[in-house]
Design a protein around this motif. Sequence first.
Motif, PDB file in Angstrom:
ATOM      1  N   UNK A 107     -56.197 -19.441 -10.014  1.00 50.17           N
ATOM      2  CA  UNK A 107     -55.822 -20.465  -9.038  1.00 50.17           C
ATOM      3  C   UNK A 107     -56.370 -20.075  -7.675  1.00 50.17           C
ATOM      4  N   UNK A 108     -57.376 -20.807  -7.213  1.00 50.94           N
ATOM      5  CA  UNK A 108     -58.032 -20.492  -5.947  1.00 50.94           C
ATOM      6  C   UNK A 108     -58.514 -19.041  -5.980  1.00 50.94           C
ATOM      7  N   UNK A 109     -58.022 -18.239  -5.045  1.00 48.38           N
ATOM      8  CA  UNK A 109     -58.452 -16.839  -5.000  1.00 48.38           C
ATOM      9  C   UNK A 109     -57.606 -15.917  -5.879  1.00 48.38           C
ATOM     10  N   UNK A 110     -56.602 -16.473  -6.521  1.00 49.31           N
ATOM     11  CA  UNK A 110     -55.672 -15.658  -7.291  1.00 49.31           C
ATOM     12  C   UNK A 110     -55.996 -15.723  -8.785  1.00 49.31           C
ATOM     13  N   UNK A 111     -55.826 -14.580  -9.452  1.00 50.30           N
ATOM     14  CA  UNK A 111     -55.900 -14.518 -10.909  1.00 50.30           C
ATOM     15  C   UNK A 111     -54.659 -13.798 -11.414  1.00 50.30           C
ATOM     16  N   UNK A 112     -53.950 -14.448 -12.323  1.00 47.50           N
ATOM     17  CA  UNK A 112     -52.734 -13.868 -12.898  1.00 47.50           C
ATOM     18  C   UNK A 112     -52.896 -13.769 -14.407  1.00 47.50           C
ATOM     19  N   UNK A 113     -52.596 -12.583 -14.954  1.00 48.11           N
ATOM     20  CA  UNK A 113     -52.530 -12.420 -16.402  1.00 48.11           C
ATOM     21  C   UNK A 113     -51.223 -11.717 -16.729  1.00 48.11           C
ATOM     22  N   UNK A 130     -54.303 -25.513 -20.430  1.00 43.46           N
ATOM     23  CA  UNK A 130     -53.329 -26.460 -19.917  1.00 43.46           C
ATOM     24  C   UNK A 130     -53.995 -27.236 -18.782  1.00 43.46           C
ATOM     25  N   UNK A 131     -54.522 -28.408 -19.095  1.00 44.88           N
ATOM     26  CA  UNK A 131     -55.291 -29.173 -18.121  1.00 44.88           C
ATOM     27  C   UNK A 131     -54.420 -29.739 -17.006  1.00 44.88           C
ATOM     28  N   UNK A 132     -53.131 -29.941 -17.273  1.00 41.65           N
ATOM     29  CA  UNK A 132     -52.256 -30.521 -16.262  1.00 41.65           C
ATOM     30  C   UNK A 132     -51.855 -29.542 -15.178  1.00 41.65           C
ATOM     31  N   UNK A 133     -52.080 -28.251 -15.407  1.00 35.29           N
ATOM     32  CA  UNK A 133     -51.715 -27.236 -14.419  1.00 35.29           C
ATOM     33  C   UNK A 133     -52.814 -27.118 -13.373  1.00 35.29           C
ATOM     34  N   UNK A 134     -52.465 -26.770 -12.131  1.00 34.26           N
ATOM     35  CA  UNK A 134     -53.509 -26.533 -11.130  1.00 34.26           C
ATOM     36  C   UNK A 134     -54.340 -25.314 -11.503  1.00 34.26           C
TER      37      UNK A 134
END
Length: 694
Positions: A402-408, A342-346
Amino acid sequence: MNHLTRLTLLLPGLLALCDTAGAEDAPLILDPSVVTGSRSASPTFDLPYSVDAIDRDQISDGQLGINASEALARVPGLVVQNRQNYAQDLQISSRGFGARSAFGVRGIKLFADGIPASTPDGQGQAATFNLDTAERIEVLRGPAATLYGSNAGGVIQMFSREGEGAPRIGAETLVGSDGLNKNHLTAEGATHGAGFVLDASRMDTDGYRDHSSARRDQTFAKLNLHPDDDSKLALIYSSLEQNGTQDPLGQTWAAYKADPRSVSANALTYNTRKSIDHQQVGMNYERYVGDATLQVNAYTGRRSVIQYLSIPKGTPANERGGGVVQFDRQFYGAGARWMQPIDSAPGELMIIGGLDFDQSQDSRHGYQNYSGNTLGVKGQLRRDEVDTARSLDPYLQANWALDRWTLQAGVRHSSMEMDVDDQFLSNGNASGRKIYRKTTPSMSVMYAFTPDLHGYVSAGKGFETPTQAELAYAPGNAEGFNFGLKPSDSTQYEVGLKAQVGSTRVNAAVFQITTEDELVVNQSLGGRTSYQNAGRTLRRGFELGLQSQLAEQWSTHLAYTRLQATYDSAFMGGGNPVDKGNYLPGVPQTTLFAELNWKPRDWVSSAIEGLYRSKVYVEDTNQQHAAPGYSVFNWRARLEQKVEHWTFHQTLRLDNVLDRQYVGSVIVGDGNGRYYEAAPGRSWYAGAGAEYQF
């Protein structure tokens, strides 16, 4: 033997006297990429859950290439017990899931090149893994594993090599203790844009215990193609054949102590044995569609088994179900997955949607294991049915950095249907149908404190359905399947840290797993084992994995697990009270694997392995003699020479260097009290091979 022992113990010291000037630095790969969990190639250091990769060198360097236990011992959280019984396969558990399995692997999802090696009901066979062709093995534990559906207390995936480089052919032979002999032929490489891997092997052994000889033939073929610039295709064939593999059964404590090589008299009386013929073909297709990726796999195969048990003549189990089990299985399945950035997401966001379908159908028969006064032969038909297990699982997953965060995060809706068509009407119609459904969510979050220190939290829901074998018998002497069994539901939490300090990689995790309706042995008598749902269980543990390049020539690997697995409520099991706080059988509280590897030059390596396991309870009441804890040490060495187009190698290996006697595995809840399976004493192995590159 004494001369060989002295030589193998002295060889590392002799090699140390060699001039090591010019020895090349071969650092460990501390951050391999895996696809298990995220479903797209990602470095393990950046994934917010416990996942490990075992590379090709760790799988093959100084190993026998026979059992997955050779490689998997180095993974925290796993307990891999070699039964020394090729009729029953390895026993593998992950954080306690799968420990009760009397044969094969259950409670853990097995895959080979993305194709399931487990049936929809959760029963798998690690023997189908061809270690001679393995490129890597990935192991996922914890809440993220539940995204692979029912019976996914953990996930083990083996990936074979792709044919690359100039074509080459090779041959290898291995000999060792207890009549072991393995011969292996291979050809691989790439030509005209197509890669190929061809492999065939035969292994023979007399077995450590009496009445445990086996012959195993394996073949493998893989073809890699690139239909166009945006796609790739892999076609895979594999087979496993074992004819007349002897089954020594378990041992009572008294029999084990008197003679570790002993077998039950019934094993000899009824000539207990098993034959397997397993063949399958599969296809993996991947296509890039713009910035998205489509992945499709499909497979089909057949598995035929006939097993002669030691159920005594005249017992109800022999008269109703039979002492000879025979089935012919047809299995097939397919999966499709769409991976969309999803390119539109940060940041970097990937959405993954998929659907998996699997079916396994057994034409199952049971016969008396006698004819007149002749025992250990196929007699009268006593069971005739068709058992079908199928699953259909849609799932959705998001990976977001996202920056320092990774969410799965992800969710999967699993549906497993078990259908029994009883065609032995004189025995009463035992037909029936049961559907298990569950939606299992999982979420994992990681934060990068620094580029070299990551922390994460993971949580998920899972469930474990009964297998066909666990449903096969109702409690007591009742007829029909035990369709009253419910699935076991689990809630899992994990908190971990991943750190890289120079040339050292550290993974640490603490976890808690609570279950409702745990599946346990209800009764095991006369060849009939029935199961029931217990109350709650609680598992709390700590895992530590460490890899380090200590110096230019020295590296080390350590895997430590501390697991407290107990029943969290009291229940009646087989008429016996099981108290709250009792330990789950088959699960050691402490496991430690350590390895020190020395590579003075690029053509020679040597290593010492150490393994410790604490005692293991063998049944739910914890009253029977627990299998004692043990420590064993192994030594291995590999040498390699290159002469123009030729590459030669030699392997030496000495297992159980100190010649300790110990119980290598246990059969949980065996009604005859034959819980114990002895491991070999000091064993030696020597091999040599040659490869020619065109």
